[in-house]
Scaffold this motif. Structure first.
Motif, short mmCIF file in Angstrom:
data_model
loop_
_atom_site.label_atom_id
_atom_site.label_comp_id
_atom_site.label_asym_id
_atom_site.label_seq_id
_atom_site.Cartn_x
_atom_site.Cartn_y
_atom_site.Cartn_z
N ILE A 104 -55.45 -10.85 -6.83
CA ILE A 104 -56.74 -11.58 -7.12
C ILE A 104 -56.24 -12.65 -8.14
CG2 ILE A 104 -58.82 -11.55 -8.39
CD1 ILE A 104 -59.32 -8.80 -7.33
N LEU A 105 -55.30 -12.33 -9.13
CA LEU A 105 -54.74 -13.10 -10.26
C LEU A 105 -54.04 -14.15 -9.71
CD1 LEU A 105 -54.57 -13.77 -13.45
CD2 LEU A 105 -52.46 -12.30 -13.22
N LEU A 106 -53.17 -13.89 -8.67
CA LEU A 106 -52.29 -14.77 -7.94
C LEU A 106 -53.25 -16.24 -7.33
CD1 LEU A 106 -49.59 -16.01 -6.83
CD2 LEU A 106 -49.84 -14.33 -4.88
N ALA A 107 -54.21 -15.37 -6.64
CA ALA A 107 -55.24 -16.43 -5.85
C ALA A 107 -56.06 -17.38 -7.02
CB ALA A 107 -56.01 -15.72 -5.06
N VAL A 108 -56.17 -16.75 -7.86
CA VAL A 108 -57.06 -17.63 -8.99
C VAL A 108 -56.29 -18.52 -9.67
CG1 VAL A 108 -58.45 -17.29 -11.14
CG2 VAL A 108 -58.84 -15.73 -9.31
N LEU A 109 -54.95 -18.12 -9.99
CA LEU A 109 -54.25 -19.12 -10.65
C LEU A 109 -53.63 -20.13 -9.85
CD1 LEU A 109 -52.06 -16.51 -12.93
CD2 LEU A 109 -53.98 -17.88 -13.53
N THR A 110 -53.45 -20.03 -8.59
CA THR A 110 -53.32 -21.11 -7.71
C THR A 110 -54.08 -21.54 -7.10
OG1 THR A 110 -52.68 -19.59 -5.89
CG2 THR A 110 -50.90 -19.91 -7.31
N ASN A 111 -55.43 -21.38 -7.62
CA ASN A 111 -56.71 -22.25 -7.04
C ASN A 111 -56.46 -21.90 -5.34
OD1 ASN A 111 -58.93 -23.42 -7.07
ND2 ASN A 111 -58.03 -25.34 -6.78
N PHE A 112 -56.46 -20.71 -4.86
CA PHE A 112 -56.08 -20.30 -3.41
C PHE A 112 -55.51 -21.43 -2.70
CE2 PHE A 112 -59.87 -18.13 -5.19
CZ PHE A 112 -60.02 -17.19 -4.43
N GLN A 113 -54.47 -21.92 -3.18
CA GLN A 113 -53.62 -22.85 -2.29
C GLN A 113 -52.29 -22.31 -2.22
OE1 GLN A 113 -54.59 -26.00 -1.58
NE2 GLN A 113 -56.47 -25.14 -2.27
N ARG A 114 -52.02 -20.92 -2.44
CA ARG A 114 -50.66 -20.39 -2.32
C ARG A 114 -50.84 -19.06 -2.01
NH1 ARG A 114 -45.60 -22.34 -3.33
NH2 ARG A 114 -44.06 -21.01 -3.70
N ALA A 115 -50.72 -18.79 -0.79
CA ALA A 115 -51.12 -17.48 -0.11
C ALA A 115 -52.64 -17.12 -0.44
CB ALA A 115 -50.21 -16.33 -0.48
N GLY A 116 -53.61 -17.65 -0.71
CA GLY A 116 -54.88 -17.50 -0.99
C GLY A 116 -55.37 -16.63 0.01
N PHE A 117 -55.36 -16.84 1.47
CA PHE A 117 -56.14 -15.89 2.31
C PHE A 117 -55.45 -14.87 2.51
CE2 PHE A 117 -57.05 -20.38 4.28
CZ PHE A 117 -58.46 -20.20 4.15
N GLU A 118 -53.78 -14.56 2.36
CA GLU A 118 -53.19 -13.36 2.48
C GLU A 118 -53.48 -12.37 1.16
OE1 GLU A 118 -52.32 -16.47 2.66
OE2 GLU A 118 -50.76 -16.46 4.50
N CYS A 119 -53.84 -13.03 -0.14
CA CYS A 119 -54.16 -12.23 -1.13
C CYS A 119 -55.62 -11.72 -0.91
CB CYS A 119 -54.10 -13.25 -2.61
SG CYS A 119 -52.76 -13.89 -2.95
#
Length: 209
Positions: A104-119
């Motif tokens: 969740i943190l990874l998706a939020v910090l990258t604005n769902f632009q880096r592996a957002g769907f996978e997260c």
């Protein structure tokens, strides 16, 4: 345009690549922290590797869709398998909530632009493996059998796409005739794929399970 017409087969190369590396990956990913570290490394270098692949194919014309091809090479899709291996290790070591928070943190910090769907998908998987309340053992077994059949069978249905591309006539057709031809060829391919799965693959799996 040849590979574009076989675009559906890109997953086959990704699966083969993963299974070849699986014994070595398991050594790195059998513990949660090792799997998480490998996932972070894969995500960090993914863009750089993709750029190198694309630059090495720069001589191809624009209509070859090299950017899409580069993004779908087995090396570039390996991180998806690492997401799953890390999830397996996290559940086994009771760190699923920690891993879910990381995704969740990874998706939020990258604005769902880096592996957002996978997260998002990983978080849903982590939620799904929690023991559901009020579901009996018999219902669980029936559901698992249905999921297994649909999941394994759908892999063979996936193979129908290139068969349809190969068998559809090249003659120009329009209107209802084109749709009827497409539906007929596709239905035949689906039946052939499911027959192969039921008569051969399923029996092979049961024999060596």
């Amino acid at each position: 345009m040849l590979w574009n017409n076989r675009n559906v087969l890109w997953t086959m190369s990704a699966f083969a690549f993963f299974y070849l590396l699986a014994p070595w990956l398991y050594r790195l990913c059998k513990r949660f922290w090792g799997a998480l570290a490998l996932l972070v490394v894969c995500l960090a270098v993914k863009g750089r590797i993709g750029g190198l692949i694309e630059s090495s194919l720069a001589a191809f014309p624009a209509e070859a869709n090299i950017s899409e091809f580069s993004a779908k090479t087995p090396v570039m899709t390996l991180y998806c398998f690492i997401f799953g291996m890390a999830a397996f290790a996290a559940v086994r070591e009771n760190k699923q909530f920690l891993y879910g928070a990381f995704c969740i943190l990874l998706a939020v910090l990258t604005n769902f632009q880096r592996a957002g769907f996978e997260c998002v998908f990983t978080v849903l998987v982590l939620l799904a493996v929690q023991n559901p309340q009020g579901v009996g053992l018999a219902e669980n077994q029936k559901f698992a059998q249905a999921v297994e059949f649909v999941g394994a069978g759908s892999f063979w249905l996936y193979l129908a796409h290139p068969l349809v591309l190969e068998l559809l006539p090249n003659t120009a057709m329009g209107g209802a005739a084109a749709w009827l031809c497409f539906a007929g060829v596709y239905a035949v391919c689906l039946m052939v794929c499911y027959a192969l799965y039921t008569l051969f693959v399923r029996r092979y799996e049961q024999r060596f399970a």
